[in-house]
Design an enzyme around this catalytic site. Structure first.
Site, PDB file in Angstrom:
ATOM      1  N   LYS A 113       1.656   6.939   1.586  1.00 34.84           N
ATOM      2  CA  LYS A 113       1.399   8.225   2.169  1.00 34.84           C
ATOM      3  C   LYS A 113       1.429   8.131   3.738  1.00 34.84           C
ATOM      4  CE  LYS A 113      -2.871  11.124   2.602  1.00 34.84           C
ATOM      5  NZ  LYS A 113      -3.180  10.683   4.129  1.00 34.84           N
ATOM      6  N   ASP A 143      -3.255   0.746   5.188  1.00 28.84           N
ATOM      7  CA  ASP A 143      -4.509   0.950   4.491  1.00 28.84           C
ATOM      8  C   ASP A 143      -4.430   1.460   3.182  1.00 28.84           C
ATOM      9  OD1 ASP A 143      -3.931   3.412   6.336  1.00 28.84           O
ATOM     10  OD2 ASP A 143      -4.314   4.204   4.463  1.00 28.84           O
ATOM     11  N   GLU A 156       3.787   1.278  16.732  1.00 27.47           N
ATOM     12  CA  GLU A 156       4.652   1.046  15.648  1.00 27.47           C
ATOM     13  C   GLU A 156       6.227   0.971  16.223  1.00 27.47           C
ATOM     14  OE1 GLU A 156       3.539   5.027  14.024  1.00 27.47           O
ATOM     15  OE2 GLU A 156       3.388   3.968  12.019  1.00 27.47           O
ATOM     16  N   GLU A 213       5.207  11.713   8.216  1.00 30.76           N
ATOM     17  CA  GLU A 213       6.401  12.155   8.912  1.00 30.76           C
ATOM     18  C   GLU A 213       7.800  12.215   8.019  1.00 30.76           C
ATOM     19  OE1 GLU A 213       4.696   9.609  10.577  1.00 30.76           O
ATOM     20  OE2 GLU A 213       3.937  10.940  12.204  1.00 30.76           O
ATOM     21  N   THR A 236       4.082   3.158   9.678  1.00 28.19           N
ATOM     22  CA  THR A 236       2.982   2.680   8.956  1.00 28.19           C
ATOM     23  C   THR A 236       2.749   3.790   7.845  1.00 28.19           C
ATOM     24  OG1 THR A 236       1.437   3.379  10.387  1.00 28.19           O
ATOM     25  CG2 THR A 236       2.259   1.270  10.539  1.00 28.19           C
TER      26      THR A 236
HETATM   27  N1  ADE Z   1      -0.280   6.165   8.184  1.00 29.06           N
HETATM   28  C1  ADE Z   1      -1.065   5.013   7.913  1.00 29.06           C
HETATM   29  N2  ADE Z   1      -1.910   5.228   6.790  1.00 29.06           N
HETATM   30  C2  ADE Z   1      -1.842   6.651   6.495  1.00 29.06           C
HETATM   31  C3  ADE Z   1      -2.531   7.243   5.738  1.00 29.06           C
HETATM   32  N3  ADE Z   1      -3.118   6.837   4.778  1.00 29.06           N
HETATM   33  N4  ADE Z   1      -2.148   8.416   5.556  1.00 29.06           N
HETATM   34  C4  ADE Z   1      -1.358   9.136   6.241  1.00 29.06           C
HETATM   35  N5  ADE Z   1      -0.581   8.497   7.405  1.00 29.06           N
HETATM   36  C5  ADE Z   1      -1.018   7.184   7.501  1.00 29.06           C
END
Ligand code: ADE
Length: 233
Positions: A165, A191, A4, A168, A82
């Site tokens: 979601k 996602d 990232e 960090e 991300t």
């Molecule tokens: N980083 C990227 N996708 C994530 C997810 N679904 N849950 C936690 N951290 C993520």
């Protein structure tokens, strides 16, 4: 994660700080440079000594933030990375979201006052002009230490209308709040949390595209910060 951070470090031409601005055994690695007259420092959480994978989650994030704020005394911290997006809140793969607030979805402490502490709701710096100028989606960011989630995590995220979601931002907010440093969150969606594909599969498939989307957006975010007061953002 390194995947990232690296595209952004390259895009901004940042150099690793040598000698280090944050000394070991703290595992974080920092890179510095300038963009549009702003001093920019990227802090990556480094790798785990035992497993060799990138440090992720709230523990390294709060340590790195605490040390980086002491070392660099920033005007603003940006939690960039991300995230999983909720299609119920309008998220699609590759979108970049601005955080309006952060919470924790995996700190369930049903005791008086500890319940509120567990959620750890914290507002992000309000940046309405920036959000409009860059046409970014916005919403609540929720952090937890797992890529997956329990039914209770989902219930908490639904209660707070969470849009993205990740693992960090709430920990970074906690460390920023100790120093009264404002926080922005810029999160690219890898996602769909409320979709039908396994998270890990979708995450790995889209990680590099999302990192590229971040690299496209973050320099524009920085340019928008340059020369403006917080109240003008
Ligand atoms: N980083 C990227 N996708 C994530 C997810 N679904 N849950 C936690 N951290 C993520």
């Amino acid at each position: 994660m390194e995947a990232e951070a690296q595209p952004l470090i390259q895009a901004l031409g940042l150099k690793e700080d040598a000698p280090p601005k944050i000394v070991g055994p703290a595992p974080c690695v920092t890179f510095s440079g300038e963009h549009d007259g702003l001093k920019v420092h990227v802090v990556w959480n480094g790798k785990d000594r035992d497993t060799g994978v990138d440090n992720v989650g709230t523990v390294p994030a709060s340590l790195s933030t605490y040390l980086a704020v002491m070392a660099f005394k920033p005007d603003v911290v940006i939690s960039a990375g991300t995230a999983g997006g909720f299609k119920a809140q309008g998220a699609a793969i590759g979108d970049v979201f601005l955080g309006t607030a952060v919470i924790n979805h995996d700190r369930r402490i049903p005791l008086p006052n500890f319940d509120k502490y567990g959620i750890g709701y914290s507002l992000c710096l309000a940046t309405p002009g920036l959000q409009e100028a860059l046409s970014l989606k916005q919403g609540v960011v929720s952090s937890g230490n797992s890529l997956d989630y329990t039914d209770k995590c989902m219930e908490i995220m639904a209660q707070h209308s969470v849009a993205v979601k990740e693992m960090e931002a709430a920990a970074i907010a906690w460390a920023c709040n100790l120093y009264h440093v404002p926080l922005m969150c810029v999160k690219a969606v890898t996602d769909i949390v409320d979709g039908d594909r396994p998270t890990s599969e979708e995450f790995l498939e889209n990680l590099h595209a999302a990192a590229a989307a971040l690299q496209g957006t973050l320099p524009r975010v920085l340019s928008r910060l340059a020369g403006r007061k917080m109240s003008e953002l």
